[in-house]
Design an enzyme around this catalytic site. Structure first.
Site, PDB file in Angstrom:
ATOM      1  CD  GLU A   1      -2.954   1.082   2.321  1.00 40.20           C
ATOM      2  OE1 GLU A   1      -3.784   2.005   2.418  1.00 40.20           O
ATOM      3  OE2 GLU A   1      -2.968   0.078   3.059  1.00 40.20           O
TER       4      GLU A   1
ATOM      5  CE  LYS B   1      -9.647  -0.462   6.212  1.00 35.61           C
ATOM      6  NZ  LYS B   1      -8.200  -0.738   6.135  1.00 35.61           N
TER       7      LYS B   1
END
Length: 432
Positions: A228, A244
């Site tokens: 990420e 997410k």
């Protein structure tokens, strides 16, 4: 001091990265950043390495003023990290006991003595009063990394029953309107002696992710396999790519793996979590970007990694003129994917229910260029190790919403930790 760059041609970039890692690990301070050949619209290099120091950031009582001054005075590359606990300076917070093995300072930034950049078959070595040829020769002489390791049994800071109970309590806060989504994490820890370079190499082989980092400050090591990005700046453009939404890979059955990917893409729960974090990131960027420039470049993108499929969105904005790095950090940190919404209330709940510091986990590691562009990751899927205490630890977390099933959230944490568990499982197999 002027940094001079020298260019070298390399035949085997994968081998060279291993040699760079082995060579750099002998320095007390080093930061090795590797994108593991992932291709994206925002790649700047294949591998970037800073070792040694010519200057180190010394924060004053006025943290952000001293940070802005350090950035302003530097005309060189800067590497380093910010712990999650920097949020206490931004938003306020309570003082918690340290995690086992988490000894990284809340912030550490340095200008490297030697800078090395690898892009495809071209290696650039930037030096100050040193011979680049001799450095290249030293790197090329490095032997393959020993991948031997140890069997380690980890304990959990929060055991399953307590975890499930805490999730139920957090859901009551959501039902009462205190928050909408909260990223709840727990820690795994052990006492053991490991070879950090070997373990990082194994982790990278098992889970080669685009924001990986081998980071050393004296006796503290971060072995990071993060997928990420927190935030990147290119010129006047800011890019944030929150994750997410997670589903397991099914390597044993390509059809089932495809089904898992489609289920994630169509999951109303995961889309709900993702869009709440996207809205939070949009709000954060709007504080320091030109009005009307913040936009969602990609919503609910599905990307595949060795152990999981992930739902990733990309939020961009055009940063206002005269906005410094310290202002951008203050507006956007900690990253929404590691807190939840609304951010300030969620951070209070994190302090209350996690009961210990996250430290560098869910913080960020990265670099800043001489022209003040930068790129920082989200520290997840990472091992923290201290050679003095022999403490080895890692965290895992998931997003809790009103519709979350506590057992499923617990299993998601274990899924995200699988790459780390596999490192030591592979060690166990080799020792049989």
């Amino acid at each position: 001091m002027v940094r001079v760059y020298h260019t070298f041609h390399v035949e085997d970039s994968n081998l060279l990265k291993q040699q760079m890692l082995a060579w750099s690990s002998r320095f007390n301070i080093c930061c090795f950043l590797d994108n593991n050949h992932y291709q994206s619209n925002y790649n700047s290099f294949d591998c970037l390495l800073g070792v040694g120091t010519t200057s180190i950031f010394q924060p004053s009582a006025d943290f952000f003023s001293s940070l802005a001054e350090y950035m302003h005075d530097s005309n060189d590359y800067i590497f380093g990290h910010f712990n999650y606990e920097i949020k206490n300076i931004i938003e306020g917070g309570i003082s918690l006991p340290p995690d086992d093995g988490t000894c990284f300072p809340d912030c550490f930034l340095f200008v490297p003595k030697i800078l090395i950049e690898l892009k495809e078959s071209t290696l650039k070595i930037g030096v100050i009063d040193q011979e680049a040829d001799s450095i290249f020769s030293e790197i090329m002489k490095q032997h393959p990394i020993d991948r031997s390791g140890h069997v380690i049994s980890f304990q959990q800071k929060i055991y399953k029953e307590d975890y499930l109970h805490k999730v139920e309590l957090l859901q009551k806060h959501i039902q009462h309107g205190d928050c909408y989504v909260i990223n709840f994490c727990h820690q795994f820890f052990a006492t053991a002696e490991i070879n950090p370079v070997s373990i990082y190499t194994q982790l990278s082989n098992i889970s080669p992710n685009p924001f990986s980092a081998f980071y050393r400050i004296d006796n503290n090591y971060l072995l990071c396999a993060s997928p990420e990005r927190y935030v990147k700046k290119i010129g006047d453009k800011l890019i944030s790519q929150p994750i997410k939404g997670t589903s397991a890979r099914k390597h044993f059955d390509l059809k089932e793996d495809g089904v898992s990917k489609i289920q994630l893409k169509n999951s109303a729960k995961d889309q709900s979590e993702n869009v709440m974090v996207v809205d939070l990131v949009r709000n954060d960027l709007s504080k320091i970007c030109e009005e009307g420039s913040v936009a969602v470049e990609e919503l609910f993108g599905i990307y595949s990694f060795p152990h999981v499929h992930q739902m990733i969105s990309t939020v961009v904005g055009r940063v206002e003129k005269d906005q410094s790095f310290s202002n951008i950090l203050k507006a956007t940190f900690p990253m929404g994917s590691m807190t939840g919404a609304p951010k300030k209330k969620v951070m209070e709940l994190v302090d209350k229910y996690e009961q210990s510091k996250r430290g560098i986990y869910s913080g960020t590691v990265g670099y800043i260029t001489p022209n003040k562009d930068f790129d920082f990751n989200v520290v997840i899927r990472s091992i923290v190790y201290n050679t003095d205490t022999k403490n080895v630890s890692f965290h895992a977390g998931s997003a809790i919403t009103a519709s979350s099933q506590p057992d499923e959230e617990y299993e998601e944490c274990l899924l995200k930790a699988q790459a780390i568990i596999d490192v030591f499982s592979e060690t166990k197999k080799r020792n049989k």
